[in-house]
Design a protein around this motif. Structure first.
Motif, PDB file in Angstrom:
ATOM      1  N   GLY A   7      -9.508  -3.513  -0.498  1.00 51.76           N
ATOM      2  CA  GLY A   7      -9.927  -4.856  -0.887  1.00 51.76           C
ATOM      3  C   GLY A   7      -9.041  -5.455  -1.965  1.00 51.76           C
ATOM      4  N   HIS A   8      -8.693  -4.649  -2.983  1.00 48.55           N
ATOM      5  CA  HIS A   8      -7.785  -5.150  -4.024  1.00 48.55           C
ATOM      6  C   HIS A   8      -6.451  -5.551  -3.407  1.00 48.55           C
ATOM      7  N   ASP A  51       0.034  -9.613   7.507  1.00 49.56           N
ATOM      8  CA  ASP A  51      -0.313  -9.110   6.165  1.00 49.56           C
ATOM      9  C   ASP A  51      -0.746  -7.645   6.191  1.00 49.56           C
ATOM     10  N   LEU A  52      -1.148  -7.155   7.375  1.00 52.81           N
ATOM     11  CA  LEU A  52      -1.822  -5.852   7.412  1.00 52.81           C
ATOM     12  C   LEU A  52      -0.950  -4.718   6.862  1.00 52.81           C
ATOM     13  N   LEU A  53       0.315  -4.692   7.251  1.00 55.47           N
ATOM     14  CA  LEU A  53       1.174  -3.613   6.760  1.00 55.47           C
ATOM     15  C   LEU A  53       1.380  -3.677   5.241  1.00 55.47           C
ATOM     16  N   PRO A  54       1.752  -4.862   4.702  1.00 53.03           N
ATOM     17  CA  PRO A  54       1.855  -4.930   3.237  1.00 53.03           C
ATOM     18  C   PRO A  54       0.549  -4.569   2.525  1.00 53.03           C
ATOM     19  N   ILE A  55      -0.583  -4.910   3.122  1.00 52.27           N
ATOM     20  CA  ILE A  55      -1.862  -4.539   2.487  1.00 52.27           C
ATOM     21  C   ILE A  55      -1.992  -3.013   2.449  1.00 52.27           C
ATOM     22  N   ALA A  56      -1.670  -2.371   3.581  1.00 50.42           N
ATOM     23  CA  ALA A  56      -1.774  -0.909   3.633  1.00 50.42           C
ATOM     24  C   ALA A  56      -0.844  -0.267   2.609  1.00 50.42           C
ATOM     25  N   GLU A  57       0.367  -0.826   2.482  1.00 50.00           N
ATOM     26  CA  GLU A  57       1.328  -0.254   1.534  1.00 50.00           C
ATOM     27  C   GLU A  57       0.831  -0.367   0.093  1.00 50.00           C
ATOM     28  N   LYS A  58       0.163  -1.465  -0.198  1.00 49.01           N
ATOM     29  CA  LYS A  58      -0.361  -1.634  -1.559  1.00 49.01           C
ATOM     30  C   LYS A  58      -1.602  -0.778  -1.782  1.00 49.01           C
ATOM     31  N   ALA A  59      -2.434  -0.680  -0.743  1.00 53.12           N
ATOM     32  CA  ALA A  59      -3.711   0.029  -0.897  1.00 53.12           C
ATOM     33  C   ALA A  59      -3.507   1.482  -1.310  1.00 53.12           C
ATOM     34  N   ILE A  60      -2.451   2.127  -0.787  1.00 48.51           N
ATOM     35  CA  ILE A  60      -2.295   3.539  -1.137  1.00 48.51           C
ATOM     36  C   ILE A  60      -1.781   3.716  -2.563  1.00 48.51           C
ATOM     37  N   ASN A  61      -1.462   2.618  -3.235  1.00 50.43           N
ATOM     38  CA  ASN A  61      -1.078   2.717  -4.645  1.00 50.43           C
ATOM     39  C   ASN A  61      -2.180   2.233  -5.580  1.00 50.43           C
ATOM     40  N   ASP A  62      -3.371   2.050  -5.039  1.00 50.65           N
ATOM     41  CA  ASP A  62      -4.483   1.622  -5.877  1.00 50.65           C
ATOM     42  C   ASP A  62      -5.242   2.866  -6.362  1.00 50.65           C
ATOM     43  N   GLY A  63      -5.538   2.875  -7.654  1.00 53.59           N
ATOM     44  CA  GLY A  63      -6.200   4.046  -8.253  1.00 53.59           C
ATOM     45  C   GLY A  63      -7.482   4.458  -7.533  1.00 53.59           C
ATOM     46  N   ALA A  64      -8.183   3.488  -6.960  1.00 47.74           N
ATOM     47  CA  ALA A  64      -9.470   3.797  -6.330  1.00 47.74           C
ATOM     48  C   ALA A  64      -9.322   4.776  -5.166  1.00 47.74           C
ATOM     49  N   ILE A  65      -8.127   4.842  -4.595  1.00 46.04           N
ATOM     50  CA  ILE A  65      -7.956   5.694  -3.423  1.00 46.04           C
ATOM     51  C   ILE A  65      -8.030   7.179  -3.804  1.00 46.04           C
ATOM     52  N   VAL A  66      -7.739   7.470  -5.065  1.00 48.51           N
ATOM     53  CA  VAL A  66      -7.738   8.867  -5.515  1.00 48.51           C
ATOM     54  C   VAL A  66      -9.114   9.511  -5.420  1.00 48.51           C
ATOM     55  N   VAL A  67     -10.162   8.734  -5.666  1.00 48.72           N
ATOM     56  CA  VAL A  67     -11.495   9.335  -5.690  1.00 48.72           C
ATOM     57  C   VAL A  67     -12.230   9.211  -4.360  1.00 48.72           C
TER      58      VAL A  67
END
Ligand SMILES: NC(=O)c1ccc[n+]([C@@H]2O[C@H](COP(=O)([O-])OP(=O)(O)OC[C@H]3O[C@@H](n4cnc5c(N)ncnc54)[C@H](O)[C@@H]3O)[C@@H](O)[C@H]2O)c1
Ligand SMILES: [Fe+2]
Lengths: 164, 393
Positions: free
Chosen positions: B270-271, B359-375
């Protein structure tokens, strides 16, 4: 008491040394790891430090080499991103493979100075190195999802030990 | 389940209900403050929300410094600019009146003042801010969603990089959160539904992600119970005072929960979607939630079963055998989203909002660098995220 912590720091220094070798090796052998490093500007350092007295490990990618510093040199660099453990005991939980990086983050064991978005790349790199260095059953416990290996752990280890 | 180790902090004083706004002067005077900067947005000034607060304060504080030029989604530039206004007018405290965009901007300003910094870029990081200069900080939420009035997180975008950055620090916690129905009853049904889904995602992710702990669970469960009972009522009847104050409380409780247990993959994606496509945060949450729940199902089936009880009550819960409750929970949430879609046009697919296929690919690329994904309980790679995005598109 004080000596006890000294001993712990010695252990941490040794594990960080291995980790440094692991990082160097992964940078050479693993394409994904090298790709991840591209997110950081050339010649900037990433540092892992243990508060308040160290030890620390600093590394920086340039071209086809990863430059790794330990000891005093690591403390002198000005890092682009720094991950700092709040104390030696929290750090050892991670360095001795009792908990993974995700769990350490959940437990507030470390602070991050710098761009949090770029830190995720470091976490992925560390996960990859841990996946090579640790036996399967430990890696499985530590990592939420095990990344793919591009070379065998045996080959990885030989390289870590010989450092060529 | 008790984690091997956890931490929990919520230091925000809560003022909730009748005549809550009128207590703001008292709270600020406790900190010896008398000249707050009042932050809000143009919309809230136009519909009179800002005036209601200023009238409630009366002549007990100097309310002459008002700044309402805050765009949706806080940005570095605005934060830096407001700090200057604060200093030039000799302000000594902050009152933020608004949704997440205003509150997070205010948090950025508070951070600059307390750390005596000029550019917010210098303060990037997690848990690194020391106790700084005091800048008493009161938040009056006007949406019931982000829970930002009680979280240690600020999401502020860096327009140069096109990314939303997260700042994490206990120094970001406001001193008081003021919940008053006069602030949220003007919220249109669509934004009520959208922001309410944000609150639900906070509670649900706090309850199911790796950092969960018994204290955050207590807050998350209370929040989900309130959302289950009152969100649809607030959407159906905007002036339903009971539903409004219940949702304001739910949002705050969910904020406390995720401030101490972090959010997961719904927020990571979402971010990123907010940063790339500028889809409103709550809309992204609503669209993504069922898809991410399906992705997390292998690890979360039992917990989602619990959520079924908290959101939809004992009858629905008891009607399904234990092994079906997790799936039924996703199904029930889908049905609720479809009702929102029919009632007020809340989108159910990314394509119906501001997201384009490229937009989907750039969103995916950013999402894996969001801290929330760690938990997130199930590890997600870029490919996994892209799969989820395609389903949600
Ligand atoms: N810090 C946190 O913990 C946290 C958590 C979740 C989201 N966020 C951030 O919050 C932002 C979203 O906040 P939001 O969902 O509250 O939306 P928002 O603040 O952007 O507001 C949405 C719109 O509703 C209008 N509005 C607000 N209150 C109103 C009222 N009472 N009556 C009529 N109109 C009203 C606003 O003017 C605006 O146009 C995003 O930037 C998101 O990243 C932060
Ligand atoms: Fe949110």
């Amino acid at each position: 008491m004080k000596d006890n912590k000294k001993f712990k720091r010695a252990i941490a220094r040794f594990v960080l040394f291995l980790l440094g070798r692991g990082l160097k090796t992964a940078y050479k052998l693993d394409n994904e790891v090298r790709e991840e490093f591209k997110a950081f500007p050339d010649n900037t350092f990433i540092r892992m430090n243990i508060a308040p007295y160290g030890p620390a490990l600093a590394f920086s990618a340039s071209g086809d080499r990863l430059c790794v510093y330990g000891g005093k040199k690591a403390k002198e660099v000005k890092p682009f991103i720094e991950i700092e453990f709040k104390n030696i005991d929290g750090a050892l939980q991670v360095l001795l493979a009792r908990i993974g990086i995700a769990e350490a983050y959940c437990q507030h064991r470390m602070l991050v100075y710098g761009d949090l978005y770029k830190t995720l790349g470091i976490i992925r790199i560390m996960n990859k190195v841990e996946n090579y260095l640790f036996p399967g059953f430990i890696a499985k416990k530590l990592l939420v999802k095990r990344p793919e290996k591009e070379v065998s752990s045996l080959r990885f280890y030989l390289k870590v030990l010989t450092n060529i | 389940m008790i984690p091997k180790y956890y931490e929990f902090l919520n230091s925000v004083k809560i003022l909730s209900g009748d005549k809550a706004l009128e207590n703001i002067p008292y709270e600020l005077k406790q900190f010896n403050a008398s000249k707050p900067i009042i932050l809000s947005d143009a919309m809230l000034q136009k519909i009179g929300t800002v005036d209601i607060v200023i009238k409630a304060i009366g002549d007990q504080l100097d309310t002459s410094t008002v700044f309402v030029d805050i765009p949706p989604d806080s940005s570095y530039k605005v934060v830096n600019a407001i700090r200057e206004v604060y200093t030039q007018n000799n302000c000594d405290s902050i009152i933020a009146i608004g949704g997440g965009s205003v509150i997070d901007t205010a948090k950025g300003v508070r951070m600059l003042i307390s750390q005596q910094a000029e550019d917010i870029k210098q303060l990037e990081g997690s848990e690194i801010l020391k106790k700084g200069i005091k800048a008493p900080f009161v938040v009056v939420p006007t949406t019931s969603g982000t829970g930002s009035e009680a979280t240690l997180v600020a999401v502020i975008s860096n327009p140069d990089e096109g990314t939303k950055k997260e700042f994490v620090s206990y120094e970001l916690l406001p001193d008081a959160a003021v919940l008053d129905v006069r602030m949220t009853e003007t919220l249109p049904p669509k934004i009520t539904a959208s922001t309410g889904m944000d609150a639900l995602c906070h509670a649900l992710e706090a309850y199911t992600c790796l950092q969960k702990n018994p204290v955050s669970d207590a807050y998350a469960i209370s929040a989900m119970r309130l959302i289950g009972e009152y969100l649809e009522k607030a959407v159906d009847k905007p002036k339903d005072k009971k539903a409004r104050i219940a949702m304001a409380n739910a949002s705050l409780l969910a904020g406390i929960a995720f401030s101490n247990s972090m959010v997961g993959l719904v927020h990571a994606i979402g971010h990123a979607a907010g940063g790339v496509s500028h889809i409103p945060h709550g809309n992204a949450m609503a669209i993504l939630l069922p898809h991410v729940m399906e992705f997390n199902m292998p690890k979360c089936e039992k917990l989602y079963g619990d959520v079924l009880l908290y959101l939809f009550g004992p009858e629905v819960y008891a009607s399904a055998p234990a092994q079906e409750r997790g799936r039924l929970c996703v199904e029930k949430i889908r049905q609720m989203l479809h009702r929102f879609n029919e009632k007020c046009g809340l989108p159910t697919r990314l394509r119906d909002d501001k997201v384009k296929e490229i937009d989907l690919l750039p969103i995916a690329e950013k999402a894996i660098n969001d801290g929330a994904i760690v938990v997130n309980p199930v590890g997600a790679t870029k490919e996994d995220v892209l799969e989820i995005l395609k389903k949600a598109y």
